[in-house]
Design an enzyme around this catalytic site. Sequence first.
Site, mmCIF file in Angstrom:
data_model
loop_
_atom_site.group_PDB
_atom_site.id
_atom_site.type_symbol
_atom_site.label_atom_id
_atom_site.label_comp_id
_atom_site.label_asym_id
_atom_site.label_seq_id
_atom_site.Cartn_x
_atom_site.Cartn_y
_atom_site.Cartn_z
ATOM 1 N N ASN A 9 -28.615 -8.312 36.550
ATOM 2 C CA ASN A 9 -29.895 -8.051 35.811
ATOM 3 C C ASN A 9 -30.190 -7.709 34.862
ATOM 4 O OD1 ASN A 9 -32.156 -6.309 36.367
ATOM 5 N ND2 ASN A 9 -30.998 -4.846 37.386
ATOM 6 N N HIS A 95 -33.329 -0.357 42.542
ATOM 7 C CA HIS A 95 -32.977 0.265 41.552
ATOM 8 C C HIS A 95 -32.996 1.851 41.005
ATOM 9 C CE1 HIS A 95 -31.303 0.068 37.076
ATOM 10 N NE2 HIS A 95 -30.889 -1.054 37.373
ATOM 11 N N GLU A 97 -34.503 2.493 38.174
ATOM 12 C CA GLU A 97 -35.276 2.596 37.078
ATOM 13 C C GLU A 97 -36.945 2.575 38.674
ATOM 14 O OE1 GLU A 97 -33.519 0.023 35.223
ATOM 15 O OE2 GLU A 97 -32.391 0.357 34.116
ATOM 16 N N GLU A 167 -24.862 2.638 41.825
ATOM 17 C CA GLU A 167 -24.617 3.309 40.549
ATOM 18 C C GLU A 167 -25.713 4.495 39.725
ATOM 19 O OE1 GLU A 167 -26.670 -1.322 38.548
ATOM 20 O OE2 GLU A 167 -28.524 -0.091 38.986
ATOM 21 N N GLY A 173 -27.244 1.772 30.689
ATOM 22 C CA GLY A 173 -27.605 2.041 29.429
ATOM 23 C C GLY A 173 -27.221 2.673 28.463
ATOM 24 N N SER A 213 -23.128 0.757 33.020
ATOM 25 C CA SER A 213 -22.748 0.511 31.669
ATOM 26 C C SER A 213 -20.786 -0.761 32.167
ATOM 27 C CB SER A 213 -21.981 1.880 30.911
ATOM 28 O OG SER A 213 -23.552 2.421 30.304
ATOM 29 N N GLY A 234 -26.119 -4.988 33.620
ATOM 30 C CA GLY A 234 -27.652 -5.276 32.805
ATOM 31 C C GLY A 234 -27.110 -5.373 31.163
HETATM 32 P P1 13P Z 1 -26.199 -1.009 32.508
HETATM 33 O O1 13P Z 1 -25.093 -2.429 32.397
HETATM 34 O O2 13P Z 1 -26.590 -1.618 31.236
HETATM 35 O O3 13P Z 1 -25.727 0.402 32.210
HETATM 36 O O4 13P Z 1 -27.339 -0.921 33.170
HETATM 37 C C1 13P Z 1 -26.485 -1.294 34.745
HETATM 38 C C2 13P Z 1 -28.238 -2.139 35.412
HETATM 39 O O5 13P Z 1 -28.894 -1.000 35.851
HETATM 40 C C3 13P Z 1 -27.843 -2.486 36.044
HETATM 41 O O6 13P Z 1 -28.117 -2.930 37.474
#
Ligand code: 13P
Length: 254
Positions: A9, A95, A97, A167, A173, A213, A234
Amino acid sequence: MRKPIVAGNWKMNKTVAEAIDLAESIKRDLAACQKVDVVLCPPFTALSAVGNVISGTQIDLGAQNMHWEKSGAYTGEISPEMLRDLFCHYVILGHSERRQYFGETDEIVNRKAKTALALNLHPIVCVGETLEERKAGRTNEVVEKQVRGSLADFGARGWLESIIAYEPVWAIGTGLTASPAQAQEVHALIRSVLQDISDEHVAKSVRIQYGGSVKPGNAAELFGQPDIDGGLIGGAALDASSFIDIVLAAQETA
Ligand code: 13P
């Protein structure tokens, strides 16, 4: 035996030229990857260019969001028909976010996922608890509610075509990863909820990715858990060698 699926992603990163570069580098190592389903999810603006790079390989294209209608007066939105037109096979939906910053609810995610399925796009439906919810001991309750709401009434075919991504919001992140045992526990819970809303075949067949992560250093242990079928990546998906190493870790478990 479920085939692992690893999706990158890219979120709101990469110009078209940068996206082509990254896709070319990933393609060099993974074009013929058979044991793992590999999916690249660039931003909308780079879908076409990345699609051209990976055309004719085993790597699939995915989008990061879509509207719930097939077309119409929705200024600024992207429809599932447009994604099909660009040869997308997958679309990330719900997601955290999008839930957090754009107000997406389980009902919206469910509506989008049903339209995606109707157009033969595989939804990657994301669920996960916040740190506050985990600290309050509400992880199972929150995730169960999201699974029941976001994946309601797909029907057996729809569930089998779908991917779920667990997630934990606090792991996205942040560099904090759920421990393999913590992730496995929630994945097993998701499977039991699936069994309750569908049947044993569906519960045993649907692939559930872990995201939050994931890095080359922790991927193997996470993917080695019995109910973890790959990852939604991510930050580490923005670097070709990290992403390739994560796919290779998934391949070891296949
Ligand atoms: P990270 O791998 O940067 O933690 O993000 C995960 C993510 O949100 C994938 O959709």
